[in-house]
Design a protein around this motif. Structure first.
Motif, mmCIF file in Angstrom:
data_model
loop_
_atom_site.group_PDB
_atom_site.id
_atom_site.type_symbol
_atom_site.label_atom_id
_atom_site.label_comp_id
_atom_site.label_asym_id
_atom_site.label_seq_id
_atom_site.Cartn_x
_atom_site.Cartn_y
_atom_site.Cartn_z
ATOM 1 N N ARG A 22 0.863 -0.995 -0.186
ATOM 2 C CA ARG A 22 -0.133 0.062 -0.049
ATOM 3 C C ARG A 22 0.841 1.205 0.167
ATOM 4 O O ARG A 22 1.882 1.253 0.610
ATOM 5 N N ILE A 23 0.400 2.452 -0.618
ATOM 6 C CA ILE A 23 1.152 3.480 -0.388
ATOM 7 C C ILE A 23 0.003 4.685 0.268
ATOM 8 O O ILE A 23 -0.853 4.337 0.338
ATOM 9 N N THR A 24 0.494 5.710 0.990
ATOM 10 C CA THR A 24 -0.318 6.600 1.384
ATOM 11 C C THR A 24 -0.119 7.947 0.745
ATOM 12 O O THR A 24 0.845 8.640 0.905
ATOM 13 N N ARG B 118 -21.074 -1.548 -0.320
ATOM 14 C CA ARG B 118 -22.341 -0.786 -0.814
ATOM 15 C C ARG B 118 -21.778 0.615 -1.143
ATOM 16 O O ARG B 118 -21.038 1.088 -0.051
ATOM 17 N N ILE B 119 -22.221 1.268 -2.273
ATOM 18 C CA ILE B 119 -21.407 2.603 -2.408
ATOM 19 C C ILE B 119 -22.931 3.458 -2.431
ATOM 20 O O ILE B 119 -23.834 3.319 -3.142
ATOM 21 N N ASP B 120 -23.016 4.640 -1.781
ATOM 22 C CA ASP B 120 -24.235 5.294 -1.455
ATOM 23 C C ASP B 120 -24.056 6.769 -2.096
ATOM 24 O O ASP B 120 -24.509 7.681 -1.762
ATOM 25 N N GLU B 121 -23.181 6.635 -3.310
ATOM 26 C CA GLU B 121 -23.353 7.935 -4.059
ATOM 27 C C GLU B 121 -23.078 7.599 -5.509
ATOM 28 O O GLU B 121 -22.514 6.473 -5.780
ATOM 29 N N SER B 122 -23.130 8.416 -6.721
ATOM 30 C CA SER B 122 -22.788 8.376 -7.636
ATOM 31 C C SER B 122 -21.399 8.161 -7.861
ATOM 32 O O SER B 122 -20.686 9.025 -7.014
ATOM 33 N N LEU B 123 -20.584 7.559 -8.851
ATOM 34 C CA LEU B 123 -19.307 7.514 -8.859
ATOM 35 C C LEU B 123 -18.940 8.462 -10.162
ATOM 36 O O LEU B 123 -19.350 8.518 -11.031
ATOM 37 N N TYR B 124 -17.920 9.568 -9.546
ATOM 38 C CA TYR B 124 -17.664 10.518 -10.705
ATOM 39 C C TYR B 124 -15.790 10.849 -10.155
ATOM 40 O O TYR B 124 -15.651 10.201 -9.361
ATOM 41 N N PHE B 125 -15.559 11.732 -10.851
ATOM 42 C CA PHE B 125 -13.909 11.808 -10.799
ATOM 43 C C PHE B 125 -13.361 11.963 -9.622
ATOM 44 O O PHE B 125 -12.564 11.636 -9.256
ATOM 45 N N ALA B 126 -14.249 12.825 -8.809
ATOM 46 C CA ALA B 126 -14.068 13.387 -7.457
ATOM 47 C C ALA B 126 -13.748 12.151 -6.439
ATOM 48 O O ALA B 126 -13.013 12.318 -5.403
ATOM 49 N N ASN B 127 -14.710 11.194 -6.688
ATOM 50 C CA ASN B 127 -14.732 10.036 -5.720
ATOM 51 C C ASN B 127 -14.161 8.755 -6.225
ATOM 52 O O ASN B 127 -14.070 7.793 -5.630
ATOM 53 N N ALA B 128 -13.660 8.778 -7.463
ATOM 54 C CA ALA B 128 -13.124 7.654 -8.066
ATOM 55 C C ALA B 128 -11.982 6.906 -7.265
ATOM 56 O O ALA B 128 -12.069 5.756 -7.001
ATOM 57 N N ALA B 129 -11.054 7.843 -6.948
ATOM 58 C CA ALA B 129 -9.856 7.293 -6.295
ATOM 59 C C ALA B 129 -10.066 6.973 -4.887
ATOM 60 O O ALA B 129 -9.727 5.870 -4.201
ATOM 61 N N PHE B 130 -11.002 7.617 -4.175
ATOM 62 C CA PHE B 130 -11.526 7.312 -2.943
ATOM 63 C C PHE B 130 -12.014 5.753 -2.847
ATOM 64 O O PHE B 130 -11.699 4.910 -2.023
ATOM 65 N N LEU B 131 -12.793 5.464 -3.793
ATOM 66 C CA LEU B 131 -13.499 4.077 -3.742
ATOM 67 C C LEU B 131 -12.130 3.016 -3.944
ATOM 68 O O LEU B 131 -12.187 2.103 -3.015
ATOM 69 N N GLN B 132 -11.365 3.270 -4.757
ATOM 70 C CA GLN B 132 -10.102 2.666 -5.118
ATOM 71 C C GLN B 132 -9.333 2.519 -3.780
ATOM 72 O O GLN B 132 -9.188 1.183 -3.534
ATOM 73 N N ASP B 133 -9.050 3.427 -3.224
ATOM 74 C CA ASP B 133 -8.245 3.114 -1.894
ATOM 75 C C ASP B 133 -9.077 2.485 -0.794
ATOM 76 O O ASP B 133 -8.362 1.521 -0.039
ATOM 77 N N LYS B 134 -10.461 2.465 -0.730
ATOM 78 C CA LYS B 134 -11.128 1.855 0.076
ATOM 79 C C LYS B 134 -11.161 0.342 -0.156
ATOM 80 O O LYS B 134 -10.863 -0.514 0.916
ATOM 81 N N ILE B 135 -11.295 -0.015 -1.227
ATOM 82 C CA ILE B 135 -11.121 -1.198 -1.761
ATOM 83 C C ILE B 135 -9.685 -2.096 -1.554
ATOM 84 O O ILE B 135 -9.643 -3.078 -0.736
ATOM 85 N N ASP C 187 -7.495 -0.891 0.708
ATOM 86 C CA ASP C 187 -7.310 -1.087 2.019
ATOM 87 C C ASP C 187 -7.786 -2.411 2.739
ATOM 88 O O ASP C 187 -7.416 -3.006 3.384
ATOM 89 N N ARG C 188 -9.141 -2.334 2.294
ATOM 90 C CA ARG C 188 -9.917 -3.659 2.572
ATOM 91 C C ARG C 188 -9.304 -4.907 2.230
ATOM 92 O O ARG C 188 -9.173 -5.962 3.217
ATOM 93 N N VAL C 189 -8.883 -5.191 0.853
ATOM 94 C CA VAL C 189 -8.493 -6.564 0.572
ATOM 95 C C VAL C 189 -7.064 -6.781 1.112
ATOM 96 O O VAL C 189 -6.785 -7.876 1.436
ATOM 97 N N VAL C 190 -6.323 -5.727 1.342
ATOM 98 C CA VAL C 190 -4.929 -6.109 1.669
ATOM 99 C C VAL C 190 -4.716 -6.438 2.851
ATOM 100 O O VAL C 190 -3.976 -7.515 3.390
ATOM 101 N N CYS C 191 -5.574 -6.210 3.946
ATOM 102 C CA CYS C 191 -5.432 -6.565 5.324
ATOM 103 C C CYS C 191 -6.263 -7.707 5.634
ATOM 104 O O CYS C 191 -6.344 -8.296 6.809
ATOM 105 N N ASP C 192 -7.109 -8.278 4.602
ATOM 106 C CA ASP C 192 -7.906 -9.591 4.773
ATOM 107 C C ASP C 192 -7.631 -10.540 3.637
ATOM 108 O O ASP C 192 -8.145 -10.446 2.521
ATOM 109 N N GLN C 193 -6.680 -11.427 3.963
ATOM 110 C CA GLN C 193 -5.959 -12.259 2.981
ATOM 111 C C GLN C 193 -6.831 -13.285 2.390
ATOM 112 O O GLN C 193 -7.094 -13.604 1.088
#
Lengths: 581, 581
Positions: free
Chosen positions: A306-308, B475-492, B494-500
């Protein structure tokens, strides 16, 4: 030892080096050293070439590839990112410094150095204040359009070196005009060198690796040999110019490159100059960060690392600050060199520090050898490198997917080519934001009714549902905020004015995640005006956080109707015959 | 007659006069004439005063109150809106024209006239291209802050007339500084006149109506008499100055006001001047439109009538174009005068046309009487009028409701006062948009599980739900567009890296109304990177229009997993033991 003055975990979050240095092994060292050697070989011609593109003396490219790499190794979070001068940022540096002073002047060099320092401060501040999200405002189509247009501009700007003519300009029309006026003075020997170098480098890129693979070479080695093409071109052409005395026949060469350590100096603080450089430095910071972070994320994901992003800002900020302190110019993580670093086996940021040592040795020892290096070969390496950035298929892909994204791409490409990099990227960002606001300013709003036999409410236009003549229920499929507040008001008025028996309006808020103050005032206005028409306004299915916020205003006191927990409760309560009219 | 060359319905949509003129009755005429008389009496001193505020000769205020009213009567959709010079737009005109030439010069007057014409063209174009939604970008807190700060600036700018000293400035520090330097030259007689007028006008506003009502007068008549206060102040003070010869003792008077029809001339087209005036004209257009349309909507709703915002733009555009053609300056619908028009019984826009005739008569006949009118009295009418605009409680209300809205209000007020109207309102708009993007760039994202015994999926943090170790559902509670695209990527990640053990990720898209190209590319990147980690990506509950768009890209071909119609289908399919690993 029980004495522990620092929270070491927090410290290693801000100094990632403390995390990986503790578990550094001899094996890791070997891997990092091999990767560093390969990246050094690749980075020497690139550093010189991008300094040429930025309109700066070649040694500044080398200086920008020493201390910034060490700073990133200390503060950066990516294990494989290779920092240094890159094409697009060099172009942006040329545009910004060119607005301050003439290329080649001391003022121009001072502006480029100050640009690195200011950009470093901006990146550091963004990291400290966790403003990395600002980079999200650059939509992907805008970035793609900008990179493509920059590639075209960069290639066009290097043609003068291939032809051996003077020229300049920051937009495509300026560049083409200057080429057209100079083409009569083309130096034929320079042209032969330049065209040969371009042909050779394209062949190395496309043809050499398959050839080596066909001869049975291991893929990784073949890959690395193919990346060494520019070094071969530099060596052979430099030797040829020296041996044949071509510099006396008009072939432009790099000339004297000072030998030694980078100079250290604090950039002079000139408020006027810093004020002029702030916006360009901000654009360079954001573009550099976006490019760097996407490379870093791609490589990290391949090893489930991961990067931050906010710490990446600190790492790039530190890199640029030391670039500004040691005679360099703006740097960022480069795509090609990071991939080479990764493929060559770099395991920690120490590989970057070793690369810095390699470049330092080059600056100390190799610079006299670069004297006869023809500029046409550097231009050829730039042209071949940037043409891979040019991807006009983005126009077609965005056209197919969405007209709005297409408009953003087309405007960014056109404005970058015609008006320069700064206007191009700013206009792209502005357009993306405007068009997003336009689409959300007309949210989906449906009139709903009860699906018979259930407690569900659905769109009356799509389903057979029960409605009641005095009750109007409107479901809102978006958060309510200033850009769509007026739209909702219009919708409600239009609907109630043309349907006289309505006595109750229910707003079903199941999809409303937020109500800002503009929307609250619109709701208050709706409530007042409906009251004047003797219609009551109700809400249903309001989410918890939205309800908490509404309770902090006077809206709920003034509301003529009720807030129902569920739409079904609202329907039952408002459609049963009332005891009192 | 069967010959019918035009679609009269479409025509009357663009020429609303065709709608109401056909059903005009003698009764309507009487109502409109009475309202027009009252508004005329109110508008004469207002027109003179706002021209003074705009730094223009008094007759320009009258000219701006003649033809623009007739143009609005033809093209506007509000039955009661009264158009003419208003305080905030006059202040903005002074700021814009002051950047072009010195107040009092011919260039200044020409700039104000050109401003009306350009602003008219902008409004007309916005109406024709249906760009009324642009006004939505002005959030309510920004408007409230801007109006309050403008009110303070206007009151401060008029104090010099009350003191009888020279001065100027477009920001609060400039105005206060110029007052401080001039206060030693205060003219005592002017001060007495000014302070008396302010006191009288405040009393008329607050004390006269209750007094008349207490004496048994009908409320409507009492209200109208109270509105005539400024006319009384003008008449008495003018007579006093003339009778006592106070103008010879240093009391500044209006002086010669040309008698006659407004001058007709096409504003000179000077590309340099028009370029400089474009941004101010745009801001004036938008502020004027927002102010006007909110008044028009409020009044229309009271009689269950409708206005058409895009046609309102045409109406205001026509008004400003004729203002520019007839020696006026920018106009818009005013709040106070429209309410008076409405309360006095105006039933159609014809009332506006009759008001225009009233002002025309005044321009023809009354101007000689205005010669001795003291400027201090006009300044007093402005001060008393604008202080009702100042509402600092917006700071407290927004603080209670939302810190983001508070920041927008506070920044707008501070910047308007300290840096002027144009920077203030632009910064407010910019800040509102940035903060909206910031909040939507971190959308609500929940990990969900199956509620036992149902087919419903809920947030695992809030409900007792069933999950499966190899399946992650987001579950995503908002339309996906440029301003939140990176946020979703990070969330996913973060979640999969820590749960093998995770082997399948499902994105539940029930609340996603749109996926733009940036978000599509993010999803493609997520798909590729999860694939490298040997994790499959699935979608569930994708809405129809979103699915249609995805089908036009290659995403669905590359998707490693499936698209499930319902989340329950996905859960059943992905948690049953697989036949093949």
């Amino acid at each position: 030892m029980s004495f522990r003055p620092f929270d070491t975990k927090a410290l290693s979050r801000h100094l990632p080096i403390l995390g990986w240095a503790r578990v550094y092994t001899p094996d890791t060292l070997t891997s990092d050293l091999v990767a560093a050697l390969i990246v050094t070989i690749m980075l020497i011609p690139q550093s010189l070439a991008y300094a040429l593109l930025a309109g700066l003396p070649p040694e500044m490219g080398l200086y920008a590839s020493i201390l910034p790499l060490i700073a990133y190794a200390i503060f950066g979070t990516s294990r494989a990112l290779a920092v240094g001068p890159v094409a697009v940022v060099s172009l942006m540096t040329a545009a910004a410094a060119g607005n301050i002073a003439a290329q080649g002047s001391m003022g121009y060099i001072a502006a480029a150095i100050a640009l690195a320092f200011i950009s470093g401060l901006i990146l550091l501040a963004m990291g400290v204040f966790r403003l990395g999200f600002l980079a999200n405002f650059l939509s992907h189509p805008v970035i793609a359009g900008f990179i493509t247009a920059s590639g075209i501009l960069i290639a066009a700007s290097q043609l003068k070196h291939v032809l051996g003519i003077p020229g300049g300009g920051h937009t495509l029309p300026e560049l083409l005009d200057s080429l057209a006026r100079g083409i009569g003075q083309t130096n034929p020997i320079t042209l032969v060198i330049g065209v040969t170098a371009i042909g050779f480098l394209f062949w190395v890129r496309k043809g050499l690796k398959p050839l080596l693979l066909a001869r049975g070479m291991r893929p990784r080695l073949a890959d690395i040999l193919a990346k060494a093409g520019p070094v071969a071109a530099v060596a052979v052409s430099t030797f040829s110019v020296w041996a044949l005395g071509l510099h006396d026949r008009g072939v432009a060469i790099v000339g004297e490159v000072p030998q030694g350590l980078p100079p250290f100096a604090l950039p002079a603080f000139d408020p006027g100059l810093w004020g002029q450089l702030f916006v360009p430095a901000l654009l360079i910071s954001i573009i550099g960060f976006v490019e760097s972070v996407s490379v870093a994320q791609t490589l990290a994901a391949k090893r489930r690392q991961r990067i931050t992003p906010d710490q990446e800002l600190v790492g790039l900020g530190a890199s640029n600050i030391v670039a500004g302190l040691s005679g360099g110019y703006p740097v960022t993580g480069g795509f090609a060199r990071s991939v080479v670093n990764f493929d060559a086996g770099a395991e920690t940021p120490a590989a970057g520090a070793f690369t810095a040592l390699g470049i330092l040795l080059a600056a100390l020892l190799l610079t006299p050898l670069l004297h006869f290096l023809p500029k046409a070969v550097l231009a050829a390496t730039i042209i071949v490198a940037v043409l891979s950035l040019v991807d006009l298929t983005i126009l077609k892909r965005s056209w197919t997917y969405s007209r709005i994204d297409f408009a953003a791409v087309a405007a960014t490409i056109a404005l970058t080519l015609l008006a320069g990099v700064e206007i191009g990227v700013s206009a792209g960002v502005g357009l993306s934001i405007l068009m997003h606001l336009y689409t959300t300013s007309r949210p989906h709003v449906a009139e709903v009714g009860l699906v018979p036999g259930t407690q569900h409410f659905r769109n009356i236009l799509r389903h057979r549902v029960e409605t009641h003549p005095t009750l109007l229920t409107i479901r809102i499929d978006e958060s309510l905020y200033f850009a769509n507040a007026a739209f909702l008001q219009d919708k409600i008025y239009d609907r109630v004015v043309c349907d006289q028996p309505i006595s109750d309006v229910v707003l079903m808020c199941s999809a409303v995640n937020e109500i800002d103050m503009s929307a609250l005032e619109s709701l208050e206005a709706v409530n007042t005006r409906l009251h004047e028409m003797e219609i009551r306004l109700h809400l249903s299915e309001v989410k918890g956080p939205v309800m908490d916020r509404l309770k902090r205003s006077h809206f709920l006191d003034e509301l003529t109707g009720e807030v129902f927990l569920s739409q079904y409760d609202a329907f039952r309560a408002l459609t049963k015959p009332r005891a009192v009219a």
